[in-house]
Design an enzyme around this catalytic site. Structure first.
Site, mmCIF file in Angstrom:
data_model
loop_
_atom_site.group_PDB
_atom_site.id
_atom_site.type_symbol
_atom_site.label_atom_id
_atom_site.label_comp_id
_atom_site.label_asym_id
_atom_site.label_seq_id
_atom_site.Cartn_x
_atom_site.Cartn_y
_atom_site.Cartn_z
ATOM 1 N N SER A 247 37.957 14.216 78.533
ATOM 2 C CA SER A 247 36.613 13.640 78.483
ATOM 3 C C SER A 247 36.521 12.207 79.009
ATOM 4 O O SER A 247 35.458 11.603 78.938
ATOM 5 C CB SER A 247 36.085 13.696 77.046
ATOM 6 N N GLY B 164 39.417 12.514 55.573
ATOM 7 C CA GLY B 164 38.555 11.762 54.672
ATOM 8 C C GLY B 164 37.104 12.160 54.649
ATOM 9 O O GLY B 164 36.295 11.528 53.970
ATOM 10 N N VAL B 165 36.715 13.226 55.381
ATOM 11 C CA VAL B 165 35.297 13.616 55.397
ATOM 12 C C VAL B 165 34.956 14.591 54.276
ATOM 13 O O VAL B 165 33.803 14.993 54.137
ATOM 14 C CB VAL B 165 34.895 14.222 56.766
ATOM 15 N N GLY B 166 35.951 15.019 53.473
ATOM 16 C CA GLY B 166 35.644 15.826 52.298
ATOM 17 C C GLY B 166 35.991 17.291 52.414
ATOM 18 O O GLY B 166 35.395 18.123 51.720
ATOM 19 N N LYS B 167 36.976 17.634 53.250
ATOM 20 C CA LYS B 167 37.332 19.049 53.422
ATOM 21 C C LYS B 167 37.913 19.629 52.129
ATOM 22 O O LYS B 167 37.498 20.693 51.668
ATOM 23 C CB LYS B 167 38.334 19.197 54.575
ATOM 24 N N THR B 168 38.877 18.920 51.542
ATOM 25 C CA THR B 168 39.528 19.419 50.324
ATOM 26 C C THR B 168 38.570 19.423 49.144
ATOM 27 O O THR B 168 38.491 20.403 48.390
ATOM 28 C CB THR B 168 40.761 18.564 49.990
ATOM 29 N N LYS C 130 31.551 10.706 68.630
ATOM 30 C CA LYS C 130 31.535 9.721 69.702
ATOM 31 C C LYS C 130 30.259 8.886 69.675
ATOM 32 O O LYS C 130 30.288 7.662 69.845
ATOM 33 C CB LYS C 130 31.688 10.419 71.058
ATOM 34 N N PRO D 6 37.743 15.185 60.818
ATOM 35 C CA PRO D 6 38.692 14.078 60.646
ATOM 36 C C PRO D 6 39.106 13.921 59.189
ATOM 37 O O PRO D 6 38.483 14.474 58.275
ATOM 38 C CB PRO D 6 37.891 12.852 61.130
#
Length: 765
Positions: free
Chosen positions: A672, A355-359, A715, A353
């Site tokens: 799901s 904002g989790v720090g990928k960049t 989830k 998602p």
């Protein structure tokens, strides 16, 4: 309605029978007319052009009496919101009885116009003369393709022939309007002969002007020779102009530079071209720009790599908390590359998602490897030329983003982040994913050719890292070449640690504040996370903490500040988010489903109502195709197993069903929600409410089997944050529980199920 069609008003544009035109519509009324035509009139409409082209709201009296019935052959909705349509003219009609519809479209009755009688001899003579004149016209103009002659040659019908030629010729608007209103093809042919005669005379005049221009060019050639002689004299006298200095500079750079033979040959050729190009020619600046790019590219310039894994691990730990699995995959990948730089390994792709720090994780890798870093965003990209450049023949052409990255980095082995690969667009402009495949594939990128540079550049030394929000949206041709590294949502405890270790120290430093003067307890940080943020990552948390510090600066309260709940209310105002799951009134027909969005995991309540009807099903909540299929599967399962669940045989025939998925502003897709939908319907049928302390996720088959789902960690974290106590999950996801944080598993009762009847027995018996 027979012999009636909606009207499409086009200014300054006329469409003739047998003519095909592509348009881009940008106003709502025109788009509504096209859609209305598709729904009710088999894609047919009347195209009318007002006589007064400057009139914004033309009256009925401003409209011509003759129009052309057109067929909408194709329509495409563009990302800009415009509608691109292809229209083909069919036949002329006379219009009458205009009226408005509910959607403001004009509808009118029409009568197809009959072609007046004419003699065969008149037709033959007109056709022969027209074909002779159009042949002369096309052959005298080198800019016109001869293919039009092949089309005209095959046409024997005078009516069609005159329409095709009229559409081709540059006839003024008002004359063409008169031409549309003329039904007699012989008269139309005579008018066309007059137009062709004028065009042929214009061509003769242009030929005379061309001859004069050629004479002028010869004079320019003479001037060029004299300038060359002057240049030789200047050299003898020891004086040189700026262009000569540039040529010398380029030659010196070529000799001093580290270029391969082929590149050297190409640069030498361009320098020679630069030398012989007239200083007044616009081509000179294009050659200069090209040479600057060639000299500034790092053809054989590499930066030394960091080989010590401990330093790389240190750089990752310094900037990112947790992420053990992701860090391990990165270290394993880099270790293999260090051992054999020529190894053909998959390309890293961080999925998670926003904002989790990928960049920032990619930046940390570049820092740890001591490499330059460059980011290219391809979200929404539909033009492949952005990646591989424009050809030099185009005005304002430049290389693509990959070559630009290499120039900016100054080395041929940087870390290049290609962001949001799951949001690329494939349309008529090109397929950027195919170009990206050439860039990333180690078997192909050694010989990458940018359209502007026109020479091979070895991209195999670049460490490419990709990012995406949703793995299912990554183009298929790229997916099998990627090493997927999942970066999932942070738990509350992880966010608290990130705030203490990374966010707050940086905020203090940026605002020149000593950390001892402002105290954030774990309880206050948790309150901020739950009440003022709602995200998978920590961007909003960082903004909120920064806002608190700035407000304290404004209040000049920077000494021994201990934040409390009351202080938060005064600084940030009322809580933005509150846990709604347990506080809302519960009732039969409502169940909590678990979903994954771009903001991470979410608890999404599903509401169901039955009312008197005939078995119709209504679904609301911004649902996508797969979600509607889950509803149909759940409904069919219950209808096929009515006896097992105590449902009468006539229940579904006498009731209409309405399912509503809350949070209607969020698009919902994926299979799901199957068990949640089924449970909501049974809850309503049996008039038994399901406690909001329960939530569930699982795909369901027509036989009631509960199948594996994705995004389990996100989830479960969202369920814990929303105070859910018990969660039903598919047993096929059992192995993924090892990756779930310990704090989540300790506070949630996780029930694994294989068949839906296990959920039924637990909740309803």
């Amino acid at each position: 309605m027979k012999n009636s069609l909606p009207i499409l008003l086009l200014k300054s544009l006329l469409i003739l029978p047998n003519q095909e035109v592509k348009l881009e519509l940008n106003n709502d009324l025109s788009k509504n007319v096209v859609l209305f035509s598709a729904e009710n009139y088999h894609n047919e409409l009347l195209v009318i052009s007002p006589k007064d082209q400057m009139e914004e709201m033309p009256e009925v009296s401003d409209l011509p009496t003759v129009a052309v019935v057109c067929k909408v052959k194709s329509k495409i909705e563009l990302p800009s919101g415009n509608l691109r349509v292809t229209l083909r003219g069919l036949f002329r009609v006379t219009i009458k009885n205009l009226k408005n519809t509910k959607n403001e479209a004009l509808i009118c009755n029409y009568k197809k116009l009959e072609i007046p009688e004419y003699t065969e001899i008149e037709a033959l003579a007109t056709k022969k003369k027209l074909k002779e004149m159009i042949t002369s016209y096309v052959k005298n103009d080198s800019s016109i393709s001869n293919s039009i002659l092949n089309v005209i040659k095959e046409i024997e019908d005078l009516n069609k022939l005159t329409d095709v030629i009229a559409a081709f010729l540059p006839i003024p608007f008002l004359k063409k309007l008169e031409y549309i209103e003329q039904m007699n093809p012989v008269i139309r042919g005579q008018k066309l002969m007059e137009e062709l005669k004028i065009e042929l005379e214009i061509q003769d005049l242009e030929a005379q002007l061309e001859e004069k221009i050629q004479t002028g060019l010869e004079e320019n050639q003479k001037e060029f020779i004299l300038k060359e002689k002057l240049k030789a004299i200047q050299e003898e006298l020891g004086s040189q102009n700026e262009k000569e200095l540039e040529i010398q500079n380029y030659s010196q750079k070529l000799e001093a530079g580290n270029f391969d033979t082929q590149i050297k040959k190409k640069i030498k050729s361009e320098i020679k071209k630069f030398e012989y190009t007239n200083e007044m020619s616009p081509e000179l600046s294009n050659i200069r720009n090209y040479l600057d790019w060639m000299f500034n590219l790092p053809w054989n310039t590499s930066s030394p790599d960091e080989k010590h894994l401990k330093n790389i691990i240190k750089a990752l730990d310094k900037s990112h908390y947790g992420m053990a699995e992701a860090k391990n995959k990165i270290i394993e990948y880099i270790a293999a590359k260090n051992r054999n730089p020529e190894i053909i390994a998959p390309i890293l792709c961080f999925v998670g998602p926003a904002g989790v720090g990928k960049t920032s994780l990619a930046q940390s890798i570049a820092l740890g490897l001591n490499k330059k870093f460059y980011k290219i965003s391809v979200g929404g990209l539909n033009d492949s030329s952005v990646l591989n450049g424009h050809r030099r023949t185009y005005l304002g052409a430049n290389p693509g983003k990959i070559i630009e990255a290499l120039k900016r980095c100054g080395t041929n082995n940087p870390v290049i982040l290609i962001d949001e690969v799951d949001k690329m667009v494939k349309d008529y402009k090109g397929d950027p994913s195919s170009v990206l495949l050439d860039i990333l594939d180690k078997n192909q990128n050694k010989f990458f050719i940018d359209h502007y540079i026109e020479e091979e550049f070895d991209l195999s030394k670049i460490l490419f890292i990709l990012t995406a929000n949703h793995v299912e949206n990554i183009p298929v041709e790229l997916f099998d070449r990627l090493e997927i590294v999942y970066l999932s949502s942070y738990t509350i405890l992880e966010k608290i640690e990130i705030a203490k270790r990374y966010l707050l120290p940086e905020i203090y430093q940026n605002h020149l504040i000593e950390s001892k003067n402002i105290k954030f307890s774990d309880a206050i940080l948790k309150k901020i996370i739950l009440s003022y943020t709602k995200e998978a990552g920590v961007r909003e948390l960082e903004r909120t903490l920064t806002s608190i510090i700035r407000k304290l600066i404004v209040l000049d309260e920077l000494e021994n500040v201990k934040l409390t709940t009351e202080k938060l209310l005064s600084l940030l105002g009322e809580e933005k988010y509150e846990s709604e799951t347990l506080e809302r009134t519960n009732f039969p027909g409502k169940v909590n489903a678990l979903a994954v969005t771009t903001l991470g995991g979410r608890v999404m309540p599903i509401e169901v109502v039955f009312y008197e009807g005939t078995g119709n099903v209504k679904m609301t909540g911004l649902l996508e195709q797969m979600m509607t299929e889950s509803v149909n599967v759940a409904l069919s399962y219950l209808m096929a197993n009515k006896e097992d669940y105590g449902i009468s045989h006539t229940f579904f025939k006498k009731k209409d069903l309405h399912l509503h998925f809350l949070d209607a502003s969020i698009k919902k897709d994926g299979p799901s929600a199957g068990i949640s939908i089924t449970t909501a319907m049974i809850s309503l049928i049996k008039n038994k409410p399901i406690s909001p302390k329960y939530a569930m996720t699982g795909e369901m088959t027509l036989k009631g089997e509960v199948k594996k789902i994705g995004g389990l960690k996100e989830k479960l974290i969202s369920a814990l944050n929303e105070k859910v106590e018990t969660v039903f999950i598919p047993k096929e996801n059992q192995n993924e529980l090892n990756l779930i944080p310990k704090e989540v598993k300790e506070k949630l009762q996780i029930i694994e199920v294989e068949e839906y009847k296990e959920i039924y027995n637990y909740l309803f018996k």
